[in-house]
Design a protein around this motif. Sequence first.
Motif, short mmCIF file in Angstrom:
data_model
loop_
_atom_site.label_atom_id
_atom_site.label_comp_id
_atom_site.label_asym_id
_atom_site.label_seq_id
_atom_site.Cartn_x
_atom_site.Cartn_y
_atom_site.Cartn_z
N GLN A 5 4.64 -5.07 2.03
CA GLN A 5 3.57 -4.83 2.93
C GLN A 5 2.24 -5.55 2.89
O GLN A 5 1.57 -5.85 3.64
CB GLN A 5 3.32 -3.34 2.75
N ALA A 6 2.27 -5.95 1.39
CA ALA A 6 0.65 -6.88 1.00
C ALA A 6 0.99 -8.25 1.67
O ALA A 6 -0.20 -9.07 1.58
CB ALA A 6 0.28 -6.61 -0.04
N GLY A 7 2.19 -8.63 2.23
CA GLY A 7 2.37 -9.86 2.74
C GLY A 7 3.23 -11.01 1.85
O GLY A 7 3.54 -12.07 2.05
N GLN A 8 3.62 -10.33 0.74
CA GLN A 8 4.55 -11.52 -0.24
C GLN A 8 5.91 -10.98 0.47
O GLN A 8 6.38 -10.13 1.02
CB GLN A 8 4.48 -10.82 -1.67
N ALA A 9 6.48 -12.40 0.39
CA ALA A 9 7.85 -12.55 0.89
C ALA A 9 8.79 -12.69 -0.48
O ALA A 9 8.40 -13.35 -1.54
CB ALA A 9 8.11 -13.75 1.72
N LEU A 66 6.45 -8.19 8.33
CA LEU A 66 6.04 -8.14 9.77
C LEU A 66 4.96 -8.68 10.02
O LEU A 66 4.05 -8.50 9.45
CB LEU A 66 6.56 -6.86 10.26
N ARG A 67 4.96 -9.58 11.19
CA ARG A 67 3.59 -9.97 11.77
C ARG A 67 2.91 -8.85 12.45
O ARG A 67 3.88 -8.32 13.45
CB ARG A 67 3.76 -11.34 12.49
N ARG A 68 1.98 -8.58 12.24
CA ARG A 68 1.34 -7.51 12.98
C ARG A 68 0.34 -7.98 14.04
O ARG A 68 -0.63 -8.97 13.71
CB ARG A 68 0.40 -6.40 12.11
#
Length: 86
Positions: free
Chosen positions: A24-28, A44-46
């Motif tokens: 959720q914080a951007g880590q893959a 997901l890109r928001r």
Amino acid sequence: MTVQPEITQRDLRSRSREIMDAVQAGQAFTVTRDGHRIGELLPLRRRRRFVPRGEFAAMSRSAPGSSLDVFRADQDAAVGTGRTIC
């Protein structure tokens, strides 16, 4: 290119909350099972619904100037009437 951390299927199961918070914080992450890569967890890109006022003002300062007459002529040409809209 950023290297994604690998996590095992077991880690995903046992640390799901921690991992999902990171996603959720951007880590893959790359998920592995028995030492083989089987998938990726990607955030997901928001789309932003608005642009903050300060950011809009900064973008506007560097935007090219425009003429109201040219704008109206463009609008007339788009509509195809030859009349002024307004």
